[in-house]
Design a protein around this motif. Sequence first.
Motif, PDB file in Angstrom:
ATOM      1  N   VAL A  68       0.860  -1.181   0.000  1.00  0.00           N
ATOM      2  CA  VAL A  68       0.000   0.000   0.000  1.00  0.00           C
ATOM      3  C   VAL A  68       0.899   1.234   0.000  1.00  0.00           C
ATOM      4  O   VAL A  68       1.966   1.228   0.616  1.00  0.00           O
ATOM      5  CB  VAL A  68      -0.947  -0.008   1.236  1.00  0.00           C
ATOM      6  N   ALA A  69       0.477   2.265  -0.736  1.00  0.00           N
ATOM      7  CA  ALA A  69       1.209   3.536  -0.722  1.00  0.00           C
ATOM      8  C   ALA A  69       0.506   4.478   0.243  1.00  0.00           C
ATOM      9  O   ALA A  69      -0.723   4.581   0.241  1.00  0.00           O
ATOM     10  CB  ALA A  69       1.243   4.137  -2.122  1.00  0.00           C
ATOM     11  N   VAL A  70       1.278   5.148   1.087  1.00  0.00           N
ATOM     12  CA  VAL A  70       0.685   6.086   2.044  1.00  0.00           C
ATOM     13  C   VAL A  70       1.366   7.448   1.930  1.00  0.00           C
ATOM     14  O   VAL A  70       2.501   7.548   1.460  1.00  0.00           O
ATOM     15  CB  VAL A  70       0.797   5.581   3.512  1.00  0.00           C
ATOM     16  N   GLY A  71       0.645   8.477   2.381  1.00  0.00           N
ATOM     17  CA  GLY A  71       1.229   9.815   2.441  1.00  0.00           C
ATOM     18  C   GLY A  71       1.754  10.068   3.843  1.00  0.00           C
ATOM     19  O   GLY A  71       2.589   9.332   4.355  1.00  0.00           O
ATOM     20  N   ARG A  72       1.189  11.085   4.502  1.00  0.00           N
ATOM     21  CA  ARG A  72       1.649  11.397   5.864  1.00  0.00           C
ATOM     22  C   ARG A  72       0.802  10.697   6.925  1.00  0.00           C
ATOM     23  O   ARG A  72       0.899  10.999   8.107  1.00  0.00           O
ATOM     24  CB  ARG A  72       1.606  12.919   6.081  1.00  0.00           C
ATOM     25  N   ARG A 144      -6.489  11.677  -4.021  1.00  0.00           N
ATOM     26  CA  ARG A 144      -7.188  10.380  -3.981  1.00  0.00           C
ATOM     27  C   ARG A 144      -8.536  10.495  -3.274  1.00  0.00           C
ATOM     28  O   ARG A 144      -9.528   9.915  -3.705  1.00  0.00           O
ATOM     29  CB  ARG A 144      -6.330   9.319  -3.286  1.00  0.00           C
ATOM     30  N   MET A 145      -8.587  11.250  -2.164  1.00  0.00           N
ATOM     31  CA  MET A 145      -9.849  11.330  -1.412  1.00  0.00           C
ATOM     32  C   MET A 145     -10.641  12.604  -1.709  1.00  0.00           C
ATOM     33  O   MET A 145     -11.632  12.881  -1.047  1.00  0.00           O
ATOM     34  CB  MET A 145      -9.589  11.201   0.087  1.00  0.00           C
ATOM     35  N   ASN A 146     -10.184  13.367  -2.725  1.00  0.00           N
ATOM     36  CA  ASN A 146     -10.845  14.637  -3.048  1.00  0.00           C
ATOM     37  C   ASN A 146     -11.086  15.444  -1.772  1.00  0.00           C
ATOM     38  O   ASN A 146     -12.211  15.805  -1.423  1.00  0.00           O
ATOM     39  CB  ASN A 146     -12.155  14.407  -3.812  1.00  0.00           C
ATOM     40  N   ALA A 147      -9.980  15.719  -1.075  1.00  0.00           N
ATOM     41  CA  ALA A 147     -10.045  16.445   0.200  1.00  0.00           C
ATOM     42  C   ALA A 147     -10.581  17.853  -0.012  1.00  0.00           C
ATOM     43  O   ALA A 147     -10.434  18.437  -1.079  1.00  0.00           O
ATOM     44  CB  ALA A 147      -8.644  16.510   0.819  1.00  0.00           C
ATOM     45  N   GLY A 148     -11.204  18.397   1.028  1.00  0.00           N
ATOM     46  CA  GLY A 148     -11.706  19.766   0.953  1.00  0.00           C
ATOM     47  C   GLY A 148     -12.754  20.042   2.006  1.00  0.00           C
ATOM     48  O   GLY A 148     -12.797  19.400   3.045  1.00  0.00           O
ATOM     49  N   THR A 149     -13.607  21.005   1.682  1.00  0.00           N
ATOM     50  CA  THR A 149     -14.698  21.380   2.579  1.00  0.00           C
ATOM     51  C   THR A 149     -15.998  20.877   1.961  1.00  0.00           C
ATOM     52  O   THR A 149     -15.982  20.251   0.898  1.00  0.00           O
ATOM     53  CB  THR A 149     -14.765  22.914   2.722  1.00  0.00           C
ATOM     54  N   ARG A 150     -17.124  21.207   2.602  1.00  0.00           N
ATOM     55  CA  ARG A 150     -18.418  20.824   2.025  1.00  0.00           C
ATOM     56  C   ARG A 150     -18.630  21.486   0.663  1.00  0.00           C
ATOM     57  O   ARG A 150     -19.250  20.935  -0.229  1.00  0.00           O
ATOM     58  CB  ARG A 150     -19.549  21.284   2.950  1.00  0.00           C
ATOM     59  N   LEU A 164       0.823   5.501 -11.314  1.00  0.00           N
ATOM     60  CA  LEU A 164       1.556   4.286 -11.700  1.00  0.00           C
ATOM     61  C   LEU A 164       0.795   3.096 -11.148  1.00  0.00           C
ATOM     62  O   LEU A 164       0.434   3.083  -9.969  1.00  0.00           O
ATOM     63  CB  LEU A 164       2.963   4.305 -11.105  1.00  0.00           C
ATOM     64  N   SER A 165       0.530   2.097 -12.000  1.00  0.00           N
ATOM     65  CA  SER A 165      -0.106   0.864 -11.506  1.00  0.00           C
ATOM     66  C   SER A 165       0.565  -0.333 -12.152  1.00  0.00           C
ATOM     67  O   SER A 165       1.144  -0.225 -13.237  1.00  0.00           O
ATOM     68  CB  SER A 165      -1.614   0.871 -11.802  1.00  0.00           C
ATOM     69  N   SER A 185     -12.729   9.333  -5.311  1.00  0.00           N
ATOM     70  CA  SER A 185     -12.308   9.456  -6.708  1.00  0.00           C
ATOM     71  C   SER A 185     -12.296   8.059  -7.310  1.00  0.00           C
ATOM     72  O   SER A 185     -12.423   7.070  -6.591  1.00  0.00           O
ATOM     73  CB  SER A 185     -10.901  10.059  -6.777  1.00  0.00           C
ATOM     74  N   SER A 186     -12.105   7.981  -8.633  1.00  0.00           N
ATOM     75  CA  SER A 186     -12.201   6.680  -9.302  1.00  0.00           C
ATOM     76  C   SER A 186     -10.849   5.973  -9.470  1.00  0.00           C
ATOM     77  O   SER A 186     -10.748   5.004 -10.208  1.00  0.00           O
ATOM     78  CB  SER A 186     -12.849   6.862 -10.679  1.00  0.00           C
ATOM     79  N   PHE A 187      -9.801   6.428  -8.768  1.00  0.00           N
ATOM     80  CA  PHE A 187      -8.514   5.739  -8.863  1.00  0.00           C
ATOM     81  C   PHE A 187      -8.626   4.337  -8.267  1.00  0.00           C
ATOM     82  O   PHE A 187      -9.241   4.159  -7.221  1.00  0.00           O
ATOM     83  CB  PHE A 187      -7.411   6.525  -8.140  1.00  0.00           C
ATOM     84  N   ALA A 188      -8.013   3.368  -8.941  1.00  0.00           N
ATOM     85  CA  ALA A 188      -8.038   1.986  -8.443  1.00  0.00           C
ATOM     86  C   ALA A 188      -7.173   1.872  -7.185  1.00  0.00           C
ATOM     87  O   ALA A 188      -6.242   2.661  -7.000  1.00  0.00           O
ATOM     88  CB  ALA A 188      -7.513   1.042  -9.522  1.00  0.00           C
ATOM     89  N   PRO A 189      -7.479   0.899  -6.303  1.00  0.00           N
ATOM     90  CA  PRO A 189      -6.699   0.740  -5.075  1.00  0.00           C
ATOM     91  C   PRO A 189      -5.201   0.534  -5.341  1.00  0.00           C
ATOM     92  O   PRO A 189      -4.367   0.934  -4.545  1.00  0.00           O
ATOM     93  CB  PRO A 189      -7.308  -0.498  -4.412  1.00  0.00           C
TER      94      PRO A 189
END
Length: 309
Positions: A68-72, A144-150, A164-165, A185-189
């Motif tokens: 799995v790839a992770v950020g912070r 990936r998670m479309n971060a933001g506000t409402r 990259l996959s 978002s529609s990125f594959a796992p």
Amino acid sequence: MSARHACSPLEALLVDSAFDADVYPDEPMRRHTMYRIGGPARFYVQVGSIGALKRLVAACQECAIPWVAVGRGSNLLVSDEGFPGVVIALGRDFRACRFDEETCSFIVGAGVPLSSVVQEAFRRSLSGLEFAVGTPGTVGGAVRMNAGTREQGIADRVVSVTTLSPRSGLVRREAADIQWGYRSSSFAPDEVIVECELAVKPADPYLLRGKMEAAHARRKKTQPLTLPSCGSVFKNPEGSSAGQLIEQVGLKGERVGGAQISEVHANFIVNRDNATAQDVLELINMARSKVYEAYGIELQPEVRFLGFA
């Protein structure tokens, strides 16, 4: 490196002096999550280049070892047992951020903290990213998670994303070719985001400062920023607020072990005192079942789980 730890192609790669990466066997994940919670990853590998990432993913696939790839680790809960595979972090070559004057956009590596892009935009009097003030994760995780506000997500600023996959190799997609949802978002796992382009526009620096200060003040007032957490635990249900629903069923301030449903905002579970992943999970399940009993609403987690059965 023992045989139980890896099959030979992966084992050979991880001890290869030409492999452009830092390798940490049995690395405690609590060092790499904002929760400060999590058992050991079999291997924690920080890759320095696209070539190293490609080689590592290919070796994991060949050995059928989970990766799995992770950020912070800003929205990650890792189990107390840890993760029996390879955790990939993006290092050197994924941490570049440059501004293209011609297109008025930032070309950003996925390993760059989103907060540093926000600051760079502010320094250049460019607007479009003020909503992300104080967002703790990396650009890759935010996309990936479309971060933001409402009202606004990072998808509104995305021009293109490069991933990259193991199946498709390197692919660059325009924003319009990606499906964006609320916190999704529609990125594959198995697709690793490696770079993206974010559009911004010139703005009045005083107006920009005002908007950013207001966003920061609102975050400070409404979120428990002084204690480790994973940010919002649940997505807000359509037309409703997860925090309000949890508060209405009387769980604000509820504790299990060292974890607590925040007294500041009930959609945050904080690590008050050496909480375990199990403590947090119990509170998550309690909130889900009580809200479902009271309102028939199934809260959907926003937090990602790693290493759980």
